[in-house]
Design an enzyme around this catalytic site. Structure first.
Site, PDB file in Angstrom:
ATOM      1  N   GLY A   1      -5.637  -4.704 -10.279  1.00 12.81           N
ATOM      2  CA  GLY A   1      -6.203  -3.956  -9.156  1.00 12.81           C
ATOM      3  C   GLY A   1      -7.639  -4.334  -8.880  1.00 12.81           C
TER       4      GLY A   1
ATOM      5  CB  CYS B   1      -2.555   9.806  -3.893  1.00 12.04           C
ATOM      6  SG  CYS B   1      -3.989   9.584  -2.833  1.00 12.04           S
TER       7      CYS B   1
ATOM      8  CE  LYS C   1      -3.468   2.835   0.710  1.00 15.34           C
ATOM      9  NZ  LYS C   1      -4.291   3.222  -0.432  1.00 15.34           N
TER      10      LYS C   1
ATOM     11  N   GLY D   1      -4.396  -0.953 -14.998  1.00 16.71           N
ATOM     12  CA  GLY D   1      -5.691  -0.349 -15.307  1.00 16.71           C
ATOM     13  C   GLY D   1      -6.585  -1.284 -16.094  1.00 16.71           C
TER      14      GLY D   1
ATOM     15  CB  SER E   1      -7.774   5.382  -9.797  1.00 13.04           C
ATOM     16  OG  SER E   1      -7.283   6.306  -8.856  1.00 13.04           O
TER      17      SER E   1
ATOM     18  CG  ASN F   1       1.150   7.228  -5.645  1.00 11.87           C
ATOM     19  OD1 ASN F   1       0.825   7.921  -6.614  1.00 11.87           O
ATOM     20  ND2 ASN F   1       0.313   6.427  -5.022  1.00 11.87           N
TER      21      ASN F   1
ATOM     22  CG  MET G   1      -8.918   3.418  -0.616  1.00 12.57           C
ATOM     23  SD  MET G   1     -10.415   2.619  -0.023  1.00 12.57           S
ATOM     24  CE  MET G   1      -9.742   1.615   1.291  1.00 12.57           C
ATOM     25  N   GLY G   2      -7.996   7.600   0.868  1.00  9.55           N
ATOM     26  CA  GLY G   2      -7.338   8.664   1.641  1.00  9.55           C
ATOM     27  C   GLY G   2      -6.062   8.213   2.320  1.00  9.55           C
ATOM     28  CG  LEU G   3      -1.731   7.904   1.435  1.00  8.90           C
ATOM     29  CD1 LEU G   3      -1.682   6.962   0.257  1.00  8.90           C
ATOM     30  CD2 LEU G   3      -1.216   9.258   1.011  1.00  8.90           C
TER      31      LEU G   3
ATOM     32  N   GLY H   1     -10.925  -0.431 -12.838  1.00  7.09           N
ATOM     33  CA  GLY H   1     -11.727  -1.481 -13.447  1.00  7.09           C
ATOM     34  C   GLY H   1     -11.787  -1.393 -14.963  1.00  7.09           C
TER      35      GLY H   1
END
Ligand code: DHB
Length: 348
Positions: free
Chosen positions: A308, A136, A42, A286, A231, A133, A70-72, A258
């Site tokens: 994912g 996000c 993660k 992706g 995403s 990353n 999710m907000g990390l 998705g």
């Protein structure tokens, strides 16, 4: 399905998408014991975080997409370093690539995590790659670095200068502690402690933007790979029955994943493959949910391929199915290795 990713000899090209099944040690254990070629943690911060309020993940029944904000939430960088150290034997036995995803909320948080990693050189012997990353989309009030065309280059300059300085210091210290006068030692130290460096990118949608980003990335020779795409940020899914959004944070806005994002992912993989050539390898991410999707990602130029949403929906058992399906496709087409078709997409 043997896959080489620089010096790594992996059993196959698959890796989880960061964020999926990789926050807690029990989830990482599940990944470790399945047939996946590599594992990424993660995305983490220096300290543990709870993340956004729930519900923060949603998948409609037709499984065409997922949305998350999710907000990390994560256990903090040390937790993941410790996980790789503790499980080093089983990870090595199964030849898994070990990737660590960093997502500091400021440049100082990222520099701080790099210090934490390099201050104990043993960490590096249990790690194959560090992925920064830049994308996000779910932190309230923060924009995605990958879209900050003004500041991205100077941001990366600071990160790469830090990494190169830490590596140089490590090398000097190591060589001091080894038998003197042996020129091959530098090489030995280099291979034992050198980790691959990657960046996770957001999706781009404009041909000029691909070029701008590729030009920036090309200025950093220490960059080994990019992972694209994250995403598609800030989509909105609505439930007509309830007349409500489906996740709580940010009034329902969240990152889309998705099947519906596959064409965007393929476009990003392929365009960066064209622009960056051999210098920077690509992890394609992706909308991969079956062997044909995996085939297309490699055809577009990916060396590794992340799963994912499908892993969220089906669990780790989807890995074997995807691999079996790719094997069938390759057999039918008469391909014996992934290199036979990697990047060989044809145009009309
Ligand atoms: C989160 C989402 C992302 O797409 C990402 O790259 C990192 C973190 C999250 O909301 O936790």
């Amino acid at each position: 399905m043997d896959t080489t990713f620089y010096h790594l000899n992996l059993i196959n090209p698959l890796i989880n998408a960061s964020g999926v099944k990789c926050m807690q040690s029990s989830q990482l254990d599940e990944l470790t014991s399945c047939n996946i070629g590599s594992i990424v943690t993660k995305t983490c911060t220096p300290l543990q975080r709870q993340g956004n309020s729930e519900p923060r993940y949603y998948e409609p029944k037709n499984h065409l997409l997922t949305i998350n904000s999710m907000g990390l939430p994560n256990e903090g960088v040390q937790y993941y370093l410790d996980y790789y150290k503790k499980n080093s034997a089983s990870l090595q036995l199964s030849c898994k690539g070990r990737f660590l995803s960093l997502g500091g909320l400021s440049i100082n948080e990222n520099l701080n995590m790099l210090d934490i990693i390099y201050q104990n050189p043993e960490n590096l012997t249990h790690l194959d790659a560090i992925e920064v990353n830049l994308s996000c989309p779910n932190i309230v009030g923060k924009s995605q670095l990958g879209y900050d065309f003004q500041n991205l280059e100077s941001y990366l300059r600071i990160i790469f200068t830090k990494i190169e300085t830490l590596e140089e210091t490590l090398l000097v210290d190591m060589i001091k502690n080894l038998e003197p006068g042996k020129p091959e030692l530098k090489e030995k130290v280099d291979t034992k402690y050198k980790v691959l460096i990657g960046c996770k990118l957001p999706p781009y949608f404009d041909m000029c933007h691909f070029q701008v980003i590729a030009d920036i990335l090309s200025k950093f020779p220490r960059l080994d790979y990019i992972n694209c795409i994250n995403s598609i940020g800030n989509g909105l899914v609505i439930d007509s029955n309830t007349e409500k959004v489906v996740i709580k944070p940010k009034n329902g806005f969240g990152g889309l994943g998705g099947k519906v994002i596959k064409p965007t992912a393929l476009a990003n993989v392929h365009q960066f493959y064209r622009l960056l050539g051999d210098k920077v390898k690509i992890i394609g991410c992706g909308g991969v949910s079956n062997g044909d999707d995996l085939f297309q990602m490699i055809l577009a130029g990916a060396t590794l391929v992340a799963v994912g949403s499908q892993m969220m929906i089906k669990g780790v058992k989807c890995i074997d199915k995807i691999l079996r399906e790719l094997e069938d496709i390759m057999k039918k087409k008469g391909y014996s290795t992934l290199d036979d078709f990697r990047g060989k997409l044809q145009y009309l």
